[in-house]
Design an enzyme around this catalytic site. Structure first.
Site, short mmCIF file in Angstrom:
data_model
loop_
_atom_site.label_atom_id
_atom_site.label_comp_id
_atom_site.label_asym_id
_atom_site.label_seq_id
_atom_site.Cartn_x
_atom_site.Cartn_y
_atom_site.Cartn_z
CG LEU A 111 38.32 34.92 47.35
CD1 LEU A 111 39.05 35.05 48.68
CD2 LEU A 111 37.21 35.96 47.25
CG ASP A 112 39.37 38.61 41.22
OD1 ASP A 112 38.84 37.64 40.65
OD2 ASP A 112 38.89 39.75 41.24
CB VAL A 113 45.66 36.62 41.43
CG1 VAL A 113 47.10 36.73 41.92
CG2 VAL A 113 45.51 35.37 40.56
CB THR A 115 40.51 39.16 46.04
OG1 THR A 115 40.15 40.05 44.98
CG2 THR A 115 39.47 39.28 47.14
CG HIS A 194 37.68 40.71 37.69
ND1 HIS A 194 38.43 40.05 38.64
CD2 HIS A 194 38.39 40.66 36.54
CE1 HIS A 194 39.57 39.63 38.08
NE2 HIS A 194 39.56 39.97 36.82
#
Length: 234
Positions: A111-113, A115, A194
């Site tokens: 997961l993105d930072v 998110t 993303h």
């Protein structure tokens, strides 16, 4: 009938991540370990591993050959064992889970930072492959807060396919629906960089916040606060 696997207590404790073998022997000899409810100060005594319960300093544990963890990831953490700019999500787990002697516990996908939401972690290679391989087509469900109101046209673009920058083929959402004027529920099975944010941008909107709420049939428990985790029983 298959004979139950046994191991000496010091090896059991070491393998579960509680320190070196010498340190684990010292713990046992100090009389702070119980097995199946009984005190044991003999580090060489062997026990069957199946359904083995033990305590260390009165803290209960269950022997686990592999661990399967569901974490409610907060923003500001990297899904990496070697983070570059932020703390690793692994820092949210107790040390004994990070230091198991099996294959290292690692995030199942990323997961993105910024998110939040459901993140699986495990040291079981087959489980990791099952939930990350593109061939498995495991659904991931997200709730996205959008900058602009969600319209039928916007939803139709996501369901019919959008073209991402630097991609040659359109990508379709498996499902897309509005939860309210600005909140989108989106289901995808790919895992491109993303991807959700880029899909929303390609449909002429902007993702302001993103939370993953499900991976396949595994759902984020509503009671689980950000930063908290639970074991999953496979």
């Amino acid at each position: 009938m298959k004979k139950a696997k046994t191991l000496p207590l010091d090896k059991i404790i070491q393998g579960q991540g509680f320190g070196t073998r010498a340190y684990c022997r010292a713990l046992i000899e100090a009389g702070v370990v119980t097995v199946q409810g009984q005190w044991c100060d003999d580090p060489d005594k062997s026990f069957a591993l199946e359904e083995l319960n033990f305590t260390i300093n009165d803290e209960p544990h269950l022997y686990r050959e592999h661990v399967y963890i569901l974490l409610n990831k907060p923003a500001g953490f990297e899904c990496s064992q070697k983070p570059k700019h932020h703390k690793s999500v692994l820092s949210l787990l107790p040390a004994y889970l990070r230091e198991r002697s099996n294959q290292s516990v690692q995030p199942v996908g990323r997961l993105d930072v910024d998110t939040t939401g459901l993140l699986l972690l495990s040291d079981d290679g087959q489980f990791i492959h099952k939930n990350t391989s593109p061939k498995k087509q495991v659904d991931k469900t997200y709730h996205a807060t959008c900058k602009h109101p969600i319209t039928d046209e916007f939803l139709n673009q996501l369901k019919n396919g959008v073209l991402l920058h630097d991609e040659n083929e359109t990508i379709k959402a498996n499902a897309a629906r509005a939860l309210d004027e600005y909140t989108l529920e989106l289901v995808i099975s790919e895992g491109k960089y993303h991807q959700v944010k880029r899909m929303i941008a390609a449909a002429s909107n902007r993702c302001e916040a993103l939370c993953r709420i499900a991976v396949g049939e595994i759902e984020l428990p509503k009671h689980l606060a950000l930063g908290q985790w639970v074991f999953l029983e496979k």
